[in-house]
Design an enzyme around this catalytic site. Structure first.
Site, PDB file in Angstrom:
ATOM      1  N   LYS A   1      29.553 -25.336  34.428  1.00 53.90           N
ATOM      2  CA  LYS A   1      28.278 -25.104  33.731  1.00 53.90           C
ATOM      3  C   LYS A   1      28.156 -26.031  32.527  1.00 53.90           C
ATOM      4  O   LYS A   1      27.114 -26.623  32.297  1.00 53.90           O
ATOM      5  CB  LYS A   1      28.163 -23.654  33.251  1.00 53.90           C
ATOM      6  CG  LYS A   1      28.096 -22.635  34.364  1.00 53.90           C
ATOM      7  CD  LYS A   1      27.754 -21.248  33.836  1.00 53.90           C
ATOM      8  CE  LYS A   1      28.759 -20.685  32.851  1.00 53.90           C
ATOM      9  NZ  LYS A   1      30.089 -20.403  33.435  1.00 53.90           N
TER      10      LYS A   1
ATOM     11  N   ARG B   1      24.890 -12.843  31.397  1.00 56.49           N
ATOM     12  CA  ARG B   1      26.114 -12.614  32.151  1.00 56.49           C
ATOM     13  C   ARG B   1      26.214 -11.184  32.659  1.00 56.49           C
ATOM     14  O   ARG B   1      27.175 -10.859  33.333  1.00 56.49           O
ATOM     15  CB  ARG B   1      27.301 -12.857  31.221  1.00 56.49           C
ATOM     16  CG  ARG B   1      28.005 -14.191  31.414  1.00 56.49           C
ATOM     17  CD  ARG B   1      29.159 -14.145  30.437  1.00 56.49           C
ATOM     18  NE  ARG B   1      30.224 -15.046  30.656  1.00 56.49           N
ATOM     19  CZ  ARG B   1      30.341 -16.249  30.080  1.00 56.49           C
ATOM     20  NH1 ARG B   1      29.375 -16.740  29.361  1.00 56.49           N
ATOM     21  NH2 ARG B   1      31.425 -16.951  30.268  1.00 56.49           N
TER      22      ARG B   1
ATOM     23  N   ARG C   1      42.515 -27.255  32.137  1.00 54.18           N
ATOM     24  CA  ARG C   1      41.452 -27.820  31.287  1.00 54.18           C
ATOM     25  C   ARG C   1      41.930 -28.010  29.851  1.00 54.18           C
ATOM     26  O   ARG C   1      42.599 -27.166  29.273  1.00 54.18           O
ATOM     27  CB  ARG C   1      40.259 -26.863  31.327  1.00 54.18           C
ATOM     28  CG  ARG C   1      39.103 -27.257  30.450  1.00 54.18           C
ATOM     29  CD  ARG C   1      37.815 -26.646  30.920  1.00 54.18           C
ATOM     30  NE  ARG C   1      37.780 -25.190  30.866  1.00 54.18           N
ATOM     31  CZ  ARG C   1      36.716 -24.472  31.210  1.00 54.18           C
ATOM     32  NH1 ARG C   1      35.621 -25.072  31.650  1.00 54.18           N
ATOM     33  NH2 ARG C   1      36.736 -23.158  31.143  1.00 54.18           N
TER      34      ARG C   1
ATOM     35  N   ARG D   1      41.970 -23.765  25.594  1.00 55.17           N
ATOM     36  CA  ARG D   1      41.321 -22.545  25.120  1.00 55.17           C
ATOM     37  C   ARG D   1      42.210 -21.338  25.423  1.00 55.17           C
ATOM     38  O   ARG D   1      42.703 -21.210  26.533  1.00 55.17           O
ATOM     39  CB  ARG D   1      39.974 -22.361  25.837  1.00 55.17           C
ATOM     40  CG  ARG D   1      38.835 -23.036  25.143  1.00 55.17           C
ATOM     41  CD  ARG D   1      37.599 -23.067  25.996  1.00 55.17           C
ATOM     42  NE  ARG D   1      37.239 -21.783  26.605  1.00 55.17           N
ATOM     43  CZ  ARG D   1      36.129 -21.584  27.304  1.00 55.17           C
ATOM     44  NH1 ARG D   1      35.277 -22.584  27.472  1.00 55.17           N
ATOM     45  NH2 ARG D   1      35.856 -20.430  27.840  1.00 55.17           N
TER      46      ARG D   1
ATOM     47  N   ARG E   1      38.600 -12.967  33.402  1.00 57.07           N
ATOM     48  CA  ARG E   1      37.232 -13.489  33.351  1.00 57.07           C
ATOM     49  C   ARG E   1      36.621 -13.550  34.750  1.00 57.07           C
ATOM     50  O   ARG E   1      35.438 -13.272  34.930  1.00 57.07           O
ATOM     51  CB  ARG E   1      37.227 -14.880  32.697  1.00 57.07           C
ATOM     52  CG  ARG E   1      37.506 -14.812  31.204  1.00 57.07           C
ATOM     53  CD  ARG E   1      37.895 -16.164  30.648  1.00 57.07           C
ATOM     54  NE  ARG E   1      36.800 -17.097  30.598  1.00 57.07           N
ATOM     55  CZ  ARG E   1      36.947 -18.427  30.603  1.00 57.07           C
ATOM     56  NH1 ARG E   1      38.148 -18.961  30.690  1.00 57.07           N
ATOM     57  NH2 ARG E   1      35.902 -19.205  30.522  1.00 57.07           N
TER      58      ARG E   1
HETATM   59  P1  AMP Z   1      32.201 -19.424  28.019  1.00 51.93           P
HETATM   60  O1  AMP Z   1      32.506 -20.601  27.151  1.00 51.93           O
HETATM   61  O2  AMP Z   1      30.775 -19.388  28.461  1.00 51.93           O
HETATM   62  O3  AMP Z   1      33.165 -19.267  29.163  1.00 51.93           O
HETATM   63  O4  AMP Z   1      32.378 -18.124  27.096  1.00 51.93           O
HETATM   64  C1  AMP Z   1      33.621 -17.829  26.493  1.00 51.93           C
HETATM   65  C2  AMP Z   1      33.681 -16.345  26.124  1.00 51.93           C
HETATM   66  O5  AMP Z   1      32.640 -16.009  25.212  1.00 51.93           O
HETATM   67  C3  AMP Z   1      33.514 -15.376  27.274  1.00 51.93           C
HETATM   68  O6  AMP Z   1      34.717 -15.145  27.995  1.00 51.93           O
HETATM   69  C4  AMP Z   1      33.056 -14.116  26.528  1.00 51.93           C
HETATM   70  O7  AMP Z   1      34.127 -13.484  25.861  1.00 51.93           O
HETATM   71  C5  AMP Z   1      32.132 -14.714  25.479  1.00 51.93           C
HETATM   72  N1  AMP Z   1      30.737 -14.845  25.980  1.00 51.93           N
HETATM   73  C6  AMP Z   1      30.028 -16.006  26.138  1.00 51.93           C
HETATM   74  N2  AMP Z   1      28.797 -15.768  26.614  1.00 51.93           N
HETATM   75  C7  AMP Z   1      28.720 -14.408  26.776  1.00 51.93           C
HETATM   76  C8  AMP Z   1      27.726 -13.522  27.266  1.00 51.93           C
HETATM   77  N3  AMP Z   1      26.520 -13.991  27.696  1.00 51.93           N
HETATM   78  N4  AMP Z   1      28.006 -12.201  27.288  1.00 51.93           N
HETATM   79  C9  AMP Z   1      29.171 -11.713  26.853  1.00 51.93           C
HETATM   80  N5  AMP Z   1      30.175 -12.479  26.410  1.00 51.93           N
HETATM   81  C10 AMP Z   1      29.959 -13.829  26.360  1.00 51.93           C
END
Ligand code: AMP
Length: 225
Positions: A14, A89, A128, A163, A174
């Protein structure tokens, strides 16, 4: 107004595809993950609250991310539309977004759903590495796209980081969350006629080309609701 959503499990690309689409469509990319990580880094109240949740690979509460997106999408650079990366999400987030946009006389134009099998995702996340310099943001993979010097960004020489939520156990968590809470959004957007599916396996350029074609010929359009 073009409001595009990028849907896909962690590691599906993404962020990578969003960066390319941002340039191609001249629209801002709003990543809730990036915004939350920034809050953690700056040690704000929000950051302190979400840090343990993110580290465990769990989702932060809906009202927090809905509030962030509500505010951010009203900023002037979003007046022509935006690309959402990592939001919504959950079903309550998707419903809140629908209400929010409807109240502003607009809606979701298209949802690009990036499909990648779990075993590929785990390998991508575990390998990554990200540039720690926010202004650079380069993404590497220890096997498929390594930097010239281990742990150092080719572009800006900053340190590369893994990360905490890209570690194996957190990735499993996740992915489970994704299947349980986010996958139902595919049906939600399919029913609204805006879902566009793309195969996310392959090199970033290949996937981008597929995504571009799918969006051009796929469901939805540039209109509003
Ligand atoms: P990402 O970089 O999009 O994978 O997001 C990293 C982390 O941020 C996720 O594993 C969640 O803990 C939190 N997070 C990001 N976007 C959301 C969302 N829309 N709803 C809930 N948690 C989120």
């Amino acid at each position: 107004m073009t409001n595009l959503i990028l849907l896909g499990p962690p590691g599906s690309g993404k962020g990578t595809q969003g960066e390319r689409l941002e340039v191609q469509l001249s629209l801002p990319r709003l990543s809730t993950g990036d915004m939350l990580r920034e809050a953690v880094k700056n040690g704000t109240d929000l950051g302190q609250k979400v840090a343990p949740i993110m580290k465990a690979g769990e989702l932060v509460p809906d009202e927090i991310v809905v509030g962030i997106i509500d505010e951010r999408t009203q900023e002037p650079d979003c007046s022509g539309g935006f690309i959402l990366d990592g939001f919504p999400r959950t079903m309550p987030q998707a419903e809140a977004l629908e209400r929010m946009l409807k109240a502003r006389g607009t809606g979701v134009s298209q949802v690009l759903n990036i499909a990648v099998p779990d075993e590929v995702l785990i390998d991508r996340c575990v390998g990554r590495r990200l540039c720690s310099n926010k202004d650079c943001g380069a993404i590497y993979h220890v096997k498929t796209n390594p930097p010239a010097k281990e742990g150092v960004c080719d572009k800006c020489a900053s340190e590369l980081v893994h990360r905490p939520d890209d570690r194996a156990e957190a990735v499993q968590e996740r992915l489970q969350n994704y299947h349980r809470q986010t996958e139902p959004l595919e049906d939600f957007y399919q029913a609204r006629g805006v879902l566009v599916n793309v195969d996310g396996v392959g090199a970033p350029d290949e996937v981008f080309e597929r995504a571009r074609q799918a969006l051009a010929g796929g469901a939805g359009g540039s209109g509003g609701a």
